[in-house]
Design a protein around this motif. Sequence first.
Motif, short mmCIF file in Angstrom:
data_model
loop_
_atom_site.label_atom_id
_atom_site.label_comp_id
_atom_site.label_asym_id
_atom_site.label_seq_id
_atom_site.Cartn_x
_atom_site.Cartn_y
_atom_site.Cartn_z
N SER A 26 0.79 -1.22 0.00
CA SER A 26 0.00 0.00 0.00
C SER A 26 0.83 1.27 0.00
O SER A 26 0.32 2.34 -0.36
CB SER A 26 -0.93 0.01 1.23
N VAL A 27 2.10 1.19 0.40
CA VAL A 27 2.93 2.39 0.44
C VAL A 27 4.19 2.22 -0.42
O VAL A 27 5.21 2.85 -0.17
CB VAL A 27 3.31 2.79 1.89
N SER A 28 4.09 1.37 -1.44
CA SER A 28 5.16 1.21 -2.44
C SER A 28 6.51 0.94 -1.79
O SER A 28 7.45 1.72 -1.90
CB SER A 28 5.25 2.45 -3.33
N THR A 29 6.59 -0.20 -1.12
CA THR A 29 7.81 -0.62 -0.45
C THR A 29 8.69 -1.41 -1.41
O THR A 29 8.21 -2.25 -2.16
CB THR A 29 7.48 -1.47 0.78
N HIS A 45 8.37 -2.78 10.58
CA HIS A 45 7.09 -2.18 10.21
C HIS A 45 6.33 -3.05 9.21
O HIS A 45 6.94 -3.70 8.35
CB HIS A 45 7.30 -0.78 9.64
N ASP A 80 4.74 -2.72 6.55
CA ASP A 80 4.88 -2.60 5.10
C ASP A 80 6.16 -3.23 4.58
O ASP A 80 6.40 -3.24 3.37
CB ASP A 80 4.81 -1.13 4.67
N ASP A 106 14.50 1.89 5.94
CA ASP A 106 13.94 3.24 6.08
C ASP A 106 14.84 4.14 6.91
O ASP A 106 14.40 5.14 7.48
CB ASP A 106 12.54 3.17 6.71
N ARG A 146 11.04 8.45 8.60
CA ARG A 146 10.24 9.16 9.62
C ARG A 146 10.65 8.73 11.02
O ARG A 146 11.08 7.60 11.24
CB ARG A 146 8.75 8.86 9.41
N HIS A 171 12.16 2.64 0.24
CA HIS A 171 11.19 3.33 -0.63
C HIS A 171 11.96 4.23 -1.58
O HIS A 171 13.06 4.68 -1.28
CB HIS A 171 10.20 4.17 0.19
N ASP A 172 11.35 4.51 -2.72
CA ASP A 172 11.91 5.47 -3.68
C ASP A 172 13.15 4.90 -4.36
O ASP A 172 13.39 3.70 -4.36
CB ASP A 172 12.19 6.81 -2.99
#
Length: 209
Positions: free
Chosen positions: A13-16, A61, A63, A152, A161, A193-194
């Motif tokens: 859902s958060v593009s991991t 986490h 994700d 992350d 974060r 991510h990214d």
Amino acid sequence: MKNSELQTCVLGSVSTNCYLLKNKNTGELLIVDPADHAQEIFSRIREMQAKPAAILLTHGHYDHILAVEDVKKEYQIPVYACEKEAGTLLDPSANLSGYGNRSCSLKADILLEDLQAFEAAGFSVQMLHTPGHTPGSCCYYLKDEGILFSGDTLFYGSVGRTDFPGGSTAQIVESLHRLTDSLPEETEVYPGHDISTTIGYEKRYNPFV
């Protein structure tokens, strides 16, 4: 990457980013952060004609871990994580899965100490404890391949974060400095991510350094 082939699956859902690192010499494979959608991971591994050897978790986490149990069951392989992340993996409120529809509790098979080195899929891997995003966030450094899986902790031009349970801005900045001060500038960094980056780029342009 001298002896490896790397593919990325962007999942959940958060593009991991879930990374699949194949050893060209042995045909074995490391799976980093099987985030979600196990069938998609299976399909990609079949395409790569690889034999999974281990699952590496950068942190706990939801994700990054939702497909762990299915992947572990499919290939009968061990799960590695930092010893200080054991509580986050087990606790749905800490790993944030308790706030969604798929509560998740997970126990790693092998808990690593900071700087501990191990062999997996024919690679030499070192775990670097890099707290800040979570208490047991970590990175996996493959010196011979010039690769860092940063989870992350470190992103392209940014950091993870720190407003989740157990997060700390002071710690993540300290962790970032540890990476940029100790690793070669040409090290390729693959975040949770990214897009990818390098230690040299982050040393020069990351505003948190």
